[in-house]
Design an enzyme around this catalytic site. Structure first.
Site, PDB file in Angstrom:
ATOM      1  N   LYS A  30     -72.191 -13.765 -21.011  1.00 57.25           N
ATOM      2  CA  LYS A  30     -71.852 -12.313 -20.812  1.00 57.25           C
ATOM      3  C   LYS A  30     -72.054 -11.686 -22.149  1.00 57.25           C
ATOM      4  O   LYS A  30     -72.551 -12.719 -23.284  1.00 57.25           O
ATOM      5  CB  LYS A  30     -70.435 -12.143 -20.335  1.00 57.25           C
ATOM      6  CG  LYS A  30     -70.221 -12.634 -18.774  1.00 57.25           C
ATOM      7  CD  LYS A  30     -68.765 -12.366 -18.396  1.00 57.25           C
ATOM      8  CE  LYS A  30     -68.560 -12.633 -17.089  1.00 57.25           C
ATOM      9  NZ  LYS A  30     -67.086 -12.467 -16.418  1.00 57.25           N
ATOM     10  N   TYR A  89     -70.587  -6.728  -9.113  1.00 57.83           N
ATOM     11  CA  TYR A  89     -69.398  -6.848  -9.094  1.00 57.83           C
ATOM     12  C   TYR A  89     -68.538  -5.944  -7.889  1.00 57.83           C
ATOM     13  O   TYR A  89     -67.354  -5.883  -7.924  1.00 57.83           O
ATOM     14  CB  TYR A  89     -68.548  -6.649 -10.199  1.00 57.83           C
ATOM     15  CG  TYR A  89     -68.626  -7.585 -11.409  1.00 57.83           C
ATOM     16  CD1 TYR A  89     -68.210  -8.906 -11.138  1.00 57.83           C
ATOM     17  CD2 TYR A  89     -69.279  -7.283 -12.707  1.00 57.83           C
ATOM     18  CE1 TYR A  89     -68.280 -10.138 -12.226  1.00 57.83           C
ATOM     19  CE2 TYR A  89     -69.397  -8.534 -13.451  1.00 57.83           C
ATOM     20  CZ  TYR A  89     -68.862  -9.876 -13.427  1.00 57.83           C
ATOM     21  OH  TYR A  89     -68.959 -10.938 -14.224  1.00 57.83           O
ATOM     22  N   ARG A 130     -69.009 -24.346 -11.676  1.00 56.60           N
ATOM     23  CA  ARG A 130     -67.769 -23.667 -11.917  1.00 56.60           C
ATOM     24  C   ARG A 130     -66.792 -24.584 -12.283  1.00 56.60           C
ATOM     25  O   ARG A 130     -66.137 -23.992 -13.324  1.00 56.60           O
ATOM     26  CB  ARG A 130     -67.192 -23.185 -10.532  1.00 56.60           C
ATOM     27  CG  ARG A 130     -68.066 -22.270  -9.670  1.00 56.60           C
ATOM     28  CD  ARG A 130     -67.849 -21.001  -9.867  1.00 56.60           C
ATOM     29  NE  ARG A 130     -66.371 -20.757  -9.414  1.00 56.60           N
ATOM     30  CZ  ARG A 130     -65.791 -19.399  -9.498  1.00 56.60           C
ATOM     31  NH1 ARG A 130     -66.678 -18.405 -10.071  1.00 56.60           N
ATOM     32  NH2 ARG A 130     -64.483 -19.121  -8.965  1.00 56.60           N
ATOM     33  N   THR A 190     -61.407 -18.954 -14.417  1.00 53.79           N
ATOM     34  CA  THR A 190     -61.645 -17.541 -14.768  1.00 53.79           C
ATOM     35  C   THR A 190     -60.789 -16.993 -15.994  1.00 53.79           C
ATOM     36  O   THR A 190     -61.269 -16.540 -16.951  1.00 53.79           O
ATOM     37  CB  THR A 190     -61.311 -16.506 -13.548  1.00 53.79           C
ATOM     38  OG1 THR A 190     -62.471 -17.158 -12.541  1.00 53.79           O
ATOM     39  CG2 THR A 190     -61.869 -15.222 -14.045  1.00 53.79           C
ATOM     40  N   ARG A 213     -65.124 -22.045 -20.869  1.00 55.40           N
ATOM     41  CA  ARG A 213     -64.237 -21.059 -21.218  1.00 55.40           C
ATOM     42  C   ARG A 213     -63.007 -21.784 -21.985  1.00 55.40           C
ATOM     43  O   ARG A 213     -62.469 -21.298 -22.814  1.00 55.40           O
ATOM     44  CB  ARG A 213     -63.682 -20.575 -20.006  1.00 55.40           C
ATOM     45  CG  ARG A 213     -64.603 -19.485 -19.174  1.00 55.40           C
ATOM     46  CD  ARG A 213     -64.328 -18.990 -18.026  1.00 55.40           C
ATOM     47  NE  ARG A 213     -65.192 -18.115 -17.368  1.00 55.40           N
ATOM     48  CZ  ARG A 213     -65.208 -17.668 -16.206  1.00 55.40           C
ATOM     49  NH1 ARG A 213     -64.490 -18.336 -15.231  1.00 55.40           N
ATOM     50  NH2 ARG A 213     -65.867 -17.007 -15.576  1.00 55.40           N
ATOM     51  N   ASN A 228     -64.492 -13.545 -21.009  1.00 55.67           N
ATOM     52  CA  ASN A 228     -64.523 -14.889 -20.865  1.00 55.67           C
ATOM     53  C   ASN A 228     -65.907 -15.599 -20.713  1.00 55.67           C
ATOM     54  O   ASN A 228     -65.956 -16.555 -19.908  1.00 55.67           O
ATOM     55  CB  ASN A 228     -63.976 -15.163 -19.491  1.00 55.67           C
ATOM     56  CG  ASN A 228     -64.393 -14.542 -18.127  1.00 55.67           C
ATOM     57  OD1 ASN A 228     -65.451 -13.585 -18.133  1.00 55.67           O
ATOM     58  ND2 ASN A 228     -63.896 -14.726 -16.968  1.00 55.67           N
TER      59      ASN A 228
HETATM   60  P1  CMP Z   1     -66.234 -13.560 -13.482  1.00 56.65           P
HETATM   61  O1  CMP Z   1     -66.543 -15.015 -13.201  1.00 56.65           O
HETATM   62  O2  CMP Z   1     -67.473 -12.903 -13.897  1.00 56.65           O
HETATM   63  O3  CMP Z   1     -65.830 -13.131 -12.031  1.00 56.65           O
HETATM   64  C1  CMP Z   1     -64.910 -11.570 -11.831  1.00 56.65           C
HETATM   65  C2  CMP Z   1     -64.801 -11.323 -13.307  1.00 56.65           C
HETATM   66  O4  CMP Z   1     -63.558 -10.381 -13.386  1.00 56.65           O
HETATM   67  C3  CMP Z   1     -64.226 -12.406 -14.445  1.00 56.65           C
HETATM   68  O5  CMP Z   1     -65.056 -13.329 -14.454  1.00 56.65           O
HETATM   69  C4  CMP Z   1     -63.496 -11.797 -15.180  1.00 56.65           C
HETATM   70  O6  CMP Z   1     -64.461 -11.540 -16.282  1.00 56.65           O
HETATM   71  C5  CMP Z   1     -62.970 -10.536 -14.451  1.00 56.65           C
HETATM   72  N1  CMP Z   1     -61.684 -10.410 -14.372  1.00 56.65           N
HETATM   73  C6  CMP Z   1     -60.965 -11.120 -13.277  1.00 56.65           C
HETATM   74  N2  CMP Z   1     -59.635 -11.039 -13.288  1.00 56.65           N
HETATM   75  C7  CMP Z   1     -59.384 -10.113 -14.394  1.00 56.65           C
HETATM   76  C8  CMP Z   1     -58.362  -9.660 -15.035  1.00 56.65           C
HETATM   77  N3  CMP Z   1     -56.884  -9.858 -14.420  1.00 56.65           N
HETATM   78  N4  CMP Z   1     -58.353  -8.839 -16.107  1.00 56.65           N
HETATM   79  C9  CMP Z   1     -59.551  -8.421 -16.550  1.00 56.65           C
HETATM   80  N5  CMP Z   1     -60.770  -9.230 -16.069  1.00 56.65           N
HETATM   81  C10 CMP Z   1     -60.705  -9.850 -15.013  1.00 56.65           C
END
Ligand code: CMP
Length: 143
Positions: free
Chosen positions: A9, A49, A85, A91, A102, A112
């Site tokens: 990212k 997304y 993963r 996450t 992460r 992240n």
């Molecule tokens: P990613 O693995 O790209 O998949 C979905 C993304 O949503 C996740 O990583 C985060 O970057 C984002 N995300 C998920 N939950 C939250 C949250 N509570 N607040 C902000 N961003 C989020």
């Protein structure tokens, strides 16, 4: 052979983590099948997304993804979706194990560093979205 979509990212690119992330996947034994540095526009980020469009953080997530270039990649190998993963970590970086990407490089869920497909089906969908010209489907002789 199984493939997954991995995206470094904008924060990961800006912080100079590209080589470290690629190296981690390479040293694990996965095969890099596609890679591009790309800035995406809002509709594209919203499409990537789309499953999260009802979430309260959706707008901020889209803003984050379009804030700078990302590195889009396809990695291939045995169980690469699940293992990828695990390498990436939970996450929310607060819950990511130390030693995961992460866990090592992030503190905020909204920054992240990296994305990895959450299932084989998602991987197919995401690879088709990010590499629509089929450039990742060629074979090499290494495996
Ligand atoms: P990613 O693995 O790209 O998949 C979905 C993304 O949503 C996740 O990583 C985060 O970057 C984002 N995300 C998920 N939950 C939250 C949250 N509570 N607040 C902000 N961003 C989020």
């Amino acid at each position: 052979m199984e493939q997954t979509f991995i995206m470094i990212k904008p924060d990961g690119v800006q912080r100079g983590l590209v080589s470290e992330i690629i190296s981690t996947f390479e040293k694990k034994g996965f095969y890099l099948k596609g890679l591009k540095l790309i800035s995406v526009e809002r509709p594209f980020a919203e499409k990537h997304y789309e499953d999260l469009s009802s979430k309260p953080f959706f707008e901020g997530l889209v803003e984050y993804i379009i804030s700078g270039p990302v590195v889009a990649m396809v990695w291939e190998g045995k169980n690469v979706v699940t293992t990828g993963r695990k390498i990436i970590g939970a996450t929310n970086p607060s819950a990511s194990d130390p030693g995961t990407l992460r866990g090592s490089f992030a503190v905020e869920i909204g920054r992240n560093v990296i994305h990895g497909s959450d299932s084989v089906e998602s991987a197919k969908k995401e690879i088709a979205l990010w590499f629509p010209d089929g450039t990742v489907n060629w074979q090499n002789s290494l495996h």
